[in-house]
Scaffold this motif. Structure first.
Motif, mmCIF file in Angstrom:
data_model
loop_
_atom_site.group_PDB
_atom_site.id
_atom_site.type_symbol
_atom_site.label_atom_id
_atom_site.label_comp_id
_atom_site.label_asym_id
_atom_site.label_seq_id
_atom_site.Cartn_x
_atom_site.Cartn_y
_atom_site.Cartn_z
ATOM 1 N N TYR A 98 0.817 -1.209 0.000
ATOM 2 C CA TYR A 98 0.000 0.000 0.000
ATOM 3 C C TYR A 98 0.853 1.261 0.000
ATOM 4 N N PHE A 99 1.818 1.335 0.898
ATOM 5 C CA PHE A 99 2.632 2.542 1.000
ATOM 6 C C PHE A 99 3.491 2.762 -0.243
ATOM 7 N N SER A 100 4.082 1.698 -0.762
ATOM 8 C CA SER A 100 4.914 1.869 -1.957
ATOM 9 C C SER A 100 4.068 2.251 -3.162
ATOM 10 N N ALA A 101 2.901 1.608 -3.322
ATOM 11 C CA ALA A 101 2.019 1.942 -4.446
ATOM 12 C C ALA A 101 1.436 3.341 -4.292
ATOM 13 N N LEU A 102 1.026 3.690 -3.069
ATOM 14 C CA LEU A 102 0.444 5.010 -2.830
ATOM 15 C C LEU A 102 1.461 6.107 -3.123
ATOM 16 N N ASN A 103 2.699 5.906 -2.688
ATOM 17 C CA ASN A 103 3.722 6.912 -2.950
ATOM 18 C C ASN A 103 4.002 7.052 -4.443
ATOM 19 N N THR A 104 4.019 5.920 -5.160
ATOM 20 C CA THR A 104 4.247 5.957 -6.613
ATOM 21 C C THR A 104 3.136 6.726 -7.314
ATOM 22 N N ILE A 105 1.893 6.436 -6.937
ATOM 23 C CA ILE A 105 0.746 7.095 -7.561
ATOM 24 C C ILE A 105 0.729 8.588 -7.228
ATOM 25 N N ARG A 106 0.940 8.918 -5.974
ATOM 26 C CA ARG A 106 0.910 10.321 -5.572
ATOM 27 C C ARG A 106 2.070 11.097 -6.190
ATOM 28 N N SER A 107 3.237 10.452 -6.304
ATOM 29 C CA SER A 107 4.376 11.113 -6.938
ATOM 30 C C SER A 107 4.102 11.390 -8.407
ATOM 31 N N GLY A 108 3.388 10.463 -9.059
ATOM 32 C CA GLY A 108 3.077 10.644 -10.468
ATOM 33 C C GLY A 108 2.122 11.780 -10.733
ATOM 34 N N PHE A 109 1.218 12.020 -9.795
ATOM 35 C CA PHE A 109 0.223 13.069 -9.986
ATOM 36 C C PHE A 109 0.596 14.380 -9.313
ATOM 37 N N SER A 110 1.578 14.341 -8.424
ATOM 38 C CA SER A 110 1.953 15.547 -7.693
ATOM 39 C C SER A 110 2.814 16.452 -8.555
ATOM 40 N N THR A 111 2.534 17.743 -8.504
ATOM 41 C CA THR A 111 3.315 18.717 -9.271
ATOM 42 C C THR A 111 4.242 19.527 -8.385
ATOM 43 N N ARG A 112 4.251 19.220 -7.091
ATOM 44 C CA ARG A 112 5.092 19.961 -6.163
ATOM 45 C C ARG A 112 5.453 19.073 -4.996
ATOM 46 N N SER A 113 6.521 19.423 -4.330
ATOM 47 C CA SER A 113 6.937 18.680 -3.153
ATOM 48 C C SER A 113 6.048 19.051 -1.980
ATOM 49 N N SER A 114 6.215 18.316 -0.901
ATOM 50 C CA SER A 114 5.383 18.569 0.266
ATOM 51 C C SER A 114 5.624 19.959 0.836
ATOM 52 N N THR A 115 4.520 20.631 1.155
ATOM 53 C CA THR A 115 4.615 21.941 1.801
ATOM 54 C C THR A 115 4.414 21.814 3.307
#
Length: 313
Positions: A98-115
């Protein structure tokens, strides 16, 4: 004559954000999942016992009577941790995926780093957090469904499987392959909204607490590890409590279907039977185990997400 040197004008540079390797998310999620499963197995077992039977036939309807029955058994401590192996496998492997897949998916759709000062994870909109969390959990939940069945059957007092192998043989013999996916619909309806709501609440809580910390301490210095961990732990516990309260009816129905698939045919049928059996309470059983599940999920999420983010950072 000393030659003159032209001063070097620094050129603008793009900040490079070091992202942890994907295996770090897999290993961190797996470790935190196994740890929480082992520590909190008694709460899971008690919740399953409370949810497993109709009120008219259950001898272990209340938490007190359930604990008394377990305490009077020959090996009470061992009985409280019954089902730990399938629970650890399910939570450990499931959390890693879950964590590895979630991070991959969120990284693919994210346009910025964590604020968020306490987090190193990708940042998405609330809708993005909702859909990514729900979709990832639904897929991982389906993959781990056979282990989930074994876990619930082991925790229930309705089955006395001596080993995991004998449990697999019995389920396959009596119910076929379909038996390993009993209650999949109810599980998906519980897990997907829970995971989606959890990620939304979790990320929003981290932002709010981080802003509060900055307003109190000032934005001049960076956030220390202890403060970041505290924010993540509090956010995890709070998000889990809210998401659990909203989705508990589906958890109660899921348990009924998984321990007695011959009695409860599907989610809708289980809901009708439960409401009918409750008589004047009209569905109170849908909230059986709510207190235990909130406590268990709050502690589990605080442990899992706190350790996960700490290891990733």
């Amino acid at each position: 004559m000393t030659p003159t040197t032209t001063p070097t004008i620094p050129t603008p540079t793009t900040q490079v954000i070091n992202k942890p390797p994907r295996k770090n998310h897999f290993l961190s999620g797996g470790f935190s999942g196994v740890l929480s499963a082992v520590l909190l197995q008694p709460a899971d077992l008690l919740k399953t016992r409370l949810q497993q039977s109709p009120p008219t036939t259950s001898a272990t309807r209340t938490l007190l009577t359930t604990l008394q029955k377990i305490a009077s058994s020959p090996r009470p401590i061992r009985s409280l941790w019954r089902g730990t192996l399938p629970s650890a496998i399910r939570t450990g492997v499931g959390s890693a995926l879950y964590f590895s897949a979630l991070n991959t998916i969120r990284s693919g759709f994210s346009t910025r780093s964590s604020t968020t000062a306490s987090s190193s994870l990708p940042t998405l909109s609330p809708l993005g957090n909702l859909t990514s969390g729900a979709g990832t959990r639904a897929v991982v939940g389906y993959l781990m469904m056979p282990v989930t069945i074994l876990k619930v059957r082991y925790e229930s007092s309705l089955y006395t499987y001596p080993t995991l192998f004998s449990a697999c043989k019995d389920i396959y013999k009596t119910e076929g392959v379909r038996g390993f996916f009993s209650g999949w619909g109810a599980t998906a309806i519980r897990d997907a909204p829970y995971a989606g709501l959890y990620v939304v609440f979790y990320e929003q809580s981290k932002k709010t607490l981080s802003r509060f910390w900055h307003a109190k301490e000032g934005a001049g210095g960076g956030m220390d590890v202890g403060t970041a961990a505290g924010i993540n732990v509090l956010s995890g516990a709070g998000a889990a409590s809210l998401a659990t309260a909203i989705t508990n009816p589906f958890d109660a129905l899921k348990t009924r279907i998984q321990v007695a698939p011959e009695r409860y045919r599907n989610l809708w049928h289980a809901a009708k039977v439960v409401v009918k059996e409750d008589g004047r309470w009209k569905g109170r059983a849908l909230f059986d185990g709510l207190g235990l599940r909130i406590a268990r999920k709050a502690i589990s999420s605080a442990v899992v997400w706190g350790i996960y983010e700490g290891l990733v950072r």
